[in-house]
Enzyme design. Sequence first.
Site, mmCIF file in Angstrom:
data_model
loop_
_atom_site.group_PDB
_atom_site.id
_atom_site.type_symbol
_atom_site.label_atom_id
_atom_site.label_comp_id
_atom_site.label_asym_id
_atom_site.label_seq_id
_atom_site.Cartn_x
_atom_site.Cartn_y
_atom_site.Cartn_z
ATOM 1 N N GLN A 98 0.820 -1.206 0.000
ATOM 2 C CA GLN A 98 0.000 0.000 0.000
ATOM 3 C C GLN A 98 0.857 1.260 0.000
ATOM 4 O O GLN A 98 2.084 1.213 0.119
ATOM 5 C CB GLN A 98 -0.924 -0.016 1.229
ATOM 6 N N HIS A 100 0.340 5.801 1.057
ATOM 7 C CA HIS A 100 -0.518 6.853 1.595
ATOM 8 C C HIS A 100 -0.280 8.173 0.869
ATOM 9 O O HIS A 100 0.848 8.452 0.437
ATOM 10 C CB HIS A 100 -0.255 7.065 3.089
ATOM 11 N N GLU A 118 3.568 8.514 8.747
ATOM 12 C CA GLU A 118 3.537 7.610 9.891
ATOM 13 C C GLU A 118 4.934 7.092 10.199
ATOM 14 O O GLU A 118 5.878 7.265 9.416
ATOM 15 C CB GLU A 118 2.593 6.433 9.621
ATOM 16 N N HIS A 175 4.764 0.397 1.039
ATOM 17 C CA HIS A 175 5.108 -0.283 2.284
ATOM 18 C C HIS A 175 4.080 -1.361 2.612
ATOM 19 O O HIS A 175 2.974 -1.376 2.065
ATOM 20 C CB HIS A 175 5.193 0.713 3.449
ATOM 21 N N ARG A 195 -4.507 0.679 -1.605
ATOM 22 C CA ARG A 195 -3.948 -0.664 -1.804
ATOM 23 C C ARG A 195 -3.448 -0.824 -3.234
ATOM 24 O O ARG A 195 -4.199 -0.614 -4.191
ATOM 25 C CB ARG A 195 -4.994 -1.744 -1.522
#
Length: 323
Positions: A98, A100, A118, A175, A195
């Site tokens: 996936q 972000h 993150e 990641h 995804r």
Amino acid sequence: MQPLFLRPVFKEMIWGGTALRDLYHYDIPSDKTGECWAISAHKNGDCIVETREKSEYSGKKLSKLWQDNKELWGKSGKAEVFPLLTKLISAETDLSIQVHPDDNYAKEHEGGSLGKTECWYVADAKEGATIVIGHNAKNKEELHKYMDDKNFRGLIREIPVKKGDFFFIEPGTVHAIKGGTVILETQQNSDITYRLYDYDRLQDGKPRELHIDKCFDVITCPFEEKEPVHRACKTLENGSEVRNLVVCDLFEVSYIRVEKEVKLTQETDFTLVSVLEGEGVIISENGDKYDIKKGEHFILPYGFGAYELKGNMELIISGCTKR
């Protein structure tokens, strides 16, 4: 001011398991539990605040406190939403590959949501565990070819992982958390995930949704591995350790190992605290003591000031970076 303890929200996932119960003794909803939203004011998992002493804050959702009780948050409280989210992620099997988006892309394409920067602290890992960070495509054309050929093994960059490792995941980074790991994740307050590949597995008889076009939009090519920026670390005479893990524009995260005692001063407007190992007490500068133990998560509100940790513990603390 007293610590604001949080009641976690649990999420069942196709890749989840029982590690959150086995390691932290949580009362999880099933044997497919994948996430503990430990400190969260997101609409998809809004934690209830619990204080050890009678308080007007007890029983309220964290999002409500953010909106109504600005005295708890300092200058950071000017933000529209609570800016951070702390999760424990328990991967019995592999999460999807996936990526972000950043704030600008999410604002335009996801109804004004925050993007998702993150970082991961590996709280537990089985022998031989790995994670995916990065990819091998030199440009978007090569990325298309990897996808067209369904050559995901060739595309991804898979590396070994062990307990205590730390990784900073910027938006645009391909990641995946893989099976056999438990991750303490500090992230922006966002639930946006695109995804790229999900191993052709089925959920309720159907493949889970992929987001190929959005993935191509946001994946950074080529991938460049960067060392996270951090502040100085120190080992105390009693064997305790204070180790800064990352400082970015959005947040900073530190690891604390307590052997007997550690004295700290609150350096962010408010502080998120997760106890990953052991037990002990936190003592405020006016002498108030609060027992804390493995699996507990709490917030030190604005103005908590100097404090002391006593016992034998490992903790992750985080807060909004001051600008």
